[in-house]
Write a protein that holds these residues in place. Structure first.
Motif, PDB file in Angstrom:
ATOM      1  N   GLU A 205      -7.600   6.154   4.606  1.00  0.00           N
ATOM      2  CA  GLU A 205      -8.340   5.793   3.394  1.00  0.00           C
ATOM      3  C   GLU A 205      -7.465   5.094   2.351  1.00  0.00           C
ATOM      4  O   GLU A 205      -7.893   4.142   1.712  1.00  0.00           O
ATOM      5  N   SER A 206      -6.238   5.562   2.181  1.00  0.00           N
ATOM      6  CA  SER A 206      -5.390   5.001   1.120  1.00  0.00           C
ATOM      7  C   SER A 206      -4.692   3.704   1.532  1.00  0.00           C
ATOM      8  O   SER A 206      -4.282   2.930   0.671  1.00  0.00           O
TER       9      SER A 206
ATOM     10  N   ASP B 211       0.279   3.801  -2.936  1.00  0.00           N
ATOM     11  CA  ASP B 211      -1.036   4.445  -2.836  1.00  0.00           C
ATOM     12  C   ASP B 211      -1.026   5.543  -1.773  1.00  0.00           C
ATOM     13  O   ASP B 211      -1.533   6.643  -1.996  1.00  0.00           O
ATOM     14  N   VAL B 212      -0.437   5.229  -0.612  1.00  0.00           N
ATOM     15  CA  VAL B 212      -0.380   6.202   0.486  1.00  0.00           C
ATOM     16  C   VAL B 212       0.496   7.383   0.102  1.00  0.00           C
ATOM     17  O   VAL B 212       0.128   8.539   0.315  1.00  0.00           O
TER      18      VAL B 212
ATOM     19  N   THR C 130      -6.238  10.741   5.207  1.00  0.00           N
ATOM     20  CA  THR C 130      -5.645  10.352   3.926  1.00  0.00           C
ATOM     21  C   THR C 130      -4.925   9.018   4.044  1.00  0.00           C
ATOM     22  O   THR C 130      -5.088   8.135   3.188  1.00  0.00           O
TER      23      THR C 130
ATOM     24  N   ASP D 274      -0.842  14.309  -2.993  1.00  0.00           N
ATOM     25  CA  ASP D 274      -2.010  15.028  -3.502  1.00  0.00           C
ATOM     26  C   ASP D 274      -2.547  16.065  -2.518  1.00  0.00           C
ATOM     27  O   ASP D 274      -3.165  17.048  -2.929  1.00  0.00           O
ATOM     28  N   ILE D 275      -2.329  15.860  -1.203  1.00  0.00           N
ATOM     29  CA  ILE D 275      -2.813  16.843  -0.223  1.00  0.00           C
ATOM     30  C   ILE D 275      -1.713  17.821   0.198  1.00  0.00           C
ATOM     31  O   ILE D 275      -1.886  18.604   1.119  1.00  0.00           O
TER      32      ILE D 275
ATOM     33  N   LYS E 219       0.806  -1.212   0.000  1.00  0.00           N
ATOM     34  CA  LYS E 219       0.000   0.000   0.000  1.00  0.00           C
ATOM     35  C   LYS E 219       0.849   1.277   0.000  1.00  0.00           C
ATOM     36  O   LYS E 219       0.326   2.381  -0.079  1.00  0.00           O
TER      37      LYS E 219
ATOM     38  N   GLU F 112       1.238   8.599  -2.866  1.00  0.00           N
ATOM     39  CA  GLU F 112       0.555   9.435  -3.866  1.00  0.00           C
ATOM     40  C   GLU F 112      -0.563  10.247  -3.230  1.00  0.00           C
ATOM     41  O   GLU F 112      -0.726  11.433  -3.543  1.00  0.00           O
ATOM     42  N   ALA F 113      -1.330   9.638  -2.346  1.00  0.00           N
ATOM     43  CA  ALA F 113      -2.433  10.340  -1.692  1.00  0.00           C
ATOM     44  C   ALA F 113      -1.902  11.480  -0.819  1.00  0.00           C
ATOM     45  O   ALA F 113      -2.479  12.571  -0.793  1.00  0.00           O
TER      46      ALA F 113
ATOM     47  N   LYS G  32      -6.312  15.845   8.350  1.00  0.00           N
ATOM     48  CA  LYS G  32      -6.301  15.557   6.912  1.00  0.00           C
ATOM     49  C   LYS G  32      -5.304  14.448   6.579  1.00  0.00           C
ATOM     50  O   LYS G  32      -5.594  13.541   5.794  1.00  0.00           O
TER      51      LYS G  32
END
Length: 112
Positions: free
Chosen positions: A79-80, A15-16, A76, A22-23, A12, A18-19, A72
């Motif tokens: 969820e990721s 994914d984490v 994040t 993104d924030i 994971k 990148e997420a 946040k």
């Protein structure tokens, strides 16, 4: 400021990462670790002999953020990193008293 440590499944990580990018998270530390919780270990067969793998490979993320970003970042990561299966990991939040950027000597949130 807070230091957030998250233990996640290795697959994971992208994914984490990148997420978080993104924030607006610009930096994090990634450490390969081994451990166990409720997921426990498992038994493997090697050259005809069974042995127990007690410690499972995980990834530990360390991020220092300002107070206003804590919720946040936590959401994040949650969820990721979530698969819905046992062993998804944990997130820990610690106070961070100060940060010093080695190159410039900046301190506090300016050094994040």
């Amino acid at each position: 400021m807070k230091k957030i440590e998250a233990i996640i499944k290795p697959f994971k990580l992208e994914d984490v990462k990148e997420a978080l990018r993104d924030i607006g998270i610009q930096g994090l530390t990634v450490i390969e670790v081994k451990g166990f919780g409720r997921q426990k270990g498992h038994t493997e067969l090697y050259r005809g002999a069974e042995y127990v793998i007690d410690f499972l490979p995980k990834i530990k993320l360390e991020i220092v953020v300002s107070e206003d970003m804590v919720s946040k970042v936590i959401e994040t990561i949650r969820e990721s990193a979530k698969t819905g299966k046992i062993g998804d990991g944990k997130i820990f939040i610690f106070p961070a008293e100060d940060v010093v950027r080695i190159r410039t000597g900046e301190r506090g949130e300016d050094a994040i």
